[in-house]
Design a protein around this motif. Sequence first.
Motif, PDB file in Angstrom:
ATOM      1  N   HIS A 163       0.822  -1.207   0.000  1.00  0.00           N
ATOM      2  CA  HIS A 163       0.000   0.000   0.000  1.00  0.00           C
ATOM      3  C   HIS A 163       0.855   1.255   0.000  1.00  0.00           C
ATOM      4  CE1 HIS A 163       0.142   0.843   4.461  1.00  0.00           C
ATOM      5  NE2 HIS A 163       0.255  -0.470   4.558  1.00  0.00           N
TER       6      HIS A 163
ATOM      7  N   ASP B 142       6.038   1.514   7.021  1.00  0.00           N
ATOM      8  CA  ASP B 142       4.635   1.110   6.759  1.00  0.00           C
ATOM      9  C   ASP B 142       3.985   2.038   5.768  1.00  0.00           C
ATOM     10  OD1 ASP B 142       2.088   0.093   6.900  1.00  0.00           O
ATOM     11  OD2 ASP B 142       1.672   0.813   8.915  1.00  0.00           O
ATOM     12  N   ASP B 143       3.903   1.753   4.494  1.00  0.00           N
ATOM     13  CA  ASP B 143       4.463   0.552   3.893  1.00  0.00           C
ATOM     14  C   ASP B 143       5.295   0.950   2.698  1.00  0.00           C
ATOM     15  OD1 ASP B 143       4.709  -2.266   3.289  1.00  0.00           O
ATOM     16  OD2 ASP B 143       3.078  -2.078   1.875  1.00  0.00           O
TER      17      ASP B 143
ATOM     18  N   GLU C 139      -5.293   1.262   2.322  1.00  0.00           N
ATOM     19  CA  GLU C 139      -5.130   0.224   3.339  1.00  0.00           C
ATOM     20  C   GLU C 139      -5.342   0.787   4.740  1.00  0.00           C
ATOM     21  OE1 GLU C 139      -3.522  -2.592   6.191  1.00  0.00           O
ATOM     22  OE2 GLU C 139      -2.839  -0.538   5.894  1.00  0.00           O
ATOM     23  N   GLU C 140      -4.819   1.965   4.979  1.00  0.00           N
ATOM     24  CA  GLU C 140      -4.877   2.532   6.335  1.00  0.00           C
ATOM     25  C   GLU C 140      -6.282   3.011   6.709  1.00  0.00           C
ATOM     26  OE1 GLU C 140      -2.636   1.887   8.260  1.00  0.00           O
ATOM     27  OE2 GLU C 140      -0.644   2.075   7.390  1.00  0.00           O
TER      28      GLU C 140
ATOM     29  N   ASP D 147       4.691  -6.157   4.731  1.00  0.00           N
ATOM     30  CA  ASP D 147       3.972  -5.109   5.467  1.00  0.00           C
ATOM     31  C   ASP D 147       3.823  -5.517   6.929  1.00  0.00           C
ATOM     32  OD1 ASP D 147       2.623  -2.695   5.756  1.00  0.00           O
ATOM     33  OD2 ASP D 147       0.674  -3.525   5.181  1.00  0.00           O
TER      34      ASP D 147
END
Length: 454
Positions: free
Chosen positions: A85, A118-119, A151-152, A178
């Motif tokens: 991501h 990340d990431d 993603e977050e 990740d």
Amino acid sequence: MELKTYIETHRERFINELLELLKIPSVSADRKFEADVLKTAQYLHDSLEKAGVDQVEICPTAGYPIIYAQKIIDDSLPTVLVYGHYDVQPADPYELWDSPPFEPVIKDEKIYARGACDDKGQMYMHIKAFEAMVATDSLYCNVKFMIEGEEEVGSNNLDTFVKANKERLGADVILISDTSMISLDTPSITVGLRGLSYVQVEVTGPNRDLHSGVYGGAVANPINTLCAMIASLHDDKGAITVPGFYDNVAELSAEEREALNRAPFDIDEYKKDLDIDDVSGEEGYTTVERTGIRPTLDVNGIWGGYTGEGAKTVLPSKAYAKISMRLVPNQNSDRITDLFQKHFEAIAPKSVKVKVMPFHGGEAAVTPTTSTAYAAASAAFEEAWGVLPIPTRDGGSIPIVALFKEELGLDTLLMGFGLDSDAIHSPNEHYGIFNYMKGIETITLFHKHYKSQM
Ligand code: BES
Ligand code: MN
Ligand code: MN
């Protein structure tokens, strides 16, 4: 040129390209950064193109785009689908950073920036490993990339994309960097991730803020009430009191627990790193078990009333909290959200009204240690790091691992190169240059061993 020589020769550029990527504040949670998130997608599109893919596309979704790319060299070879991501967590609170989060700096051989580990750092290693394999004419497998920008914030649009692109995403394994590894001396492969159920609760007392003297003592204070309700969600043994919460929790055998606890873990180092005098959690479980195989319930934020400067005497009308529950295999996130909601409503006194708003959720995942991909990753670590990696379970969540299994029927190999001390999601996030460079090498070796073991 040999693959390893290529990676060493291009070290400086590999690092600089990551620094450029880290300068773009791709915070998916905050609309203010929309243009930057889109700019990051374009940056990766261009990087993939330069690295030598045959096809790359910025695929629109209802949210931020997904970058898809591929290089198919031979249909008879195995295909590795890399997921990562490009979005990052908000950098707040900015004042706790020693250097600005989107102006990466290198200090003690570590890159400091939001997303360093990340990431962006971990994802970009795959693009550089791919470049190195293509440039040295040593691409071992077909490679596909799917890099998302949400993603977050819960990967809300990935589901639709995966369902609509099943054929295009066909592969033999999904490869993700990740997660974290135990330490530089003890590389590890993550074989378990926790699921997640995330809710926001709202407690309402009187219909307006009141004078805390005129009404105080006679009308429920929603903040006092919320705190009491939250406190009751754990018993004195640290277990969660929501009825049915533990119903389906997979219990590990004594041997499995023993194996888990055999991994090197220094409790004193752990406490020292966090500046705490003691750990805390569910009775009867070690720290490794508490984060690896046991579910949790935590308040992530709580607010209400007057929090400005000085004192204001007010009995607030409302109080709020954001609560996350980390889940383990066989718990279902929708069911847990439902159980939580019913319980939270049931324990509310008549003097307040409560509302529970579910946010995102996701299922836990366990990946096999008996697969070809695991064996290839194990061999890759052994070759690059000189030791065999150990399987571990991480406490974080990557809900799409369960989605990939369900929709594509594919297992994921979690080859993480971060360290728990990298401060992901926290101020001063960083990523070791050693991890970055060694990771690139390890990834190329994964492709090599995966091909030869298939
Ligand atoms: N990369 C993390 C997950 C992670 C971190 C797994 C460390 C294992 C070790 C990921 O970006 C993340 O932060 N996931 C969120 C969940 C998501 C649904 C917002 C999390 O775990 O809070
Ligand atoms: Mn991540
Ligand atoms: Mn994250």
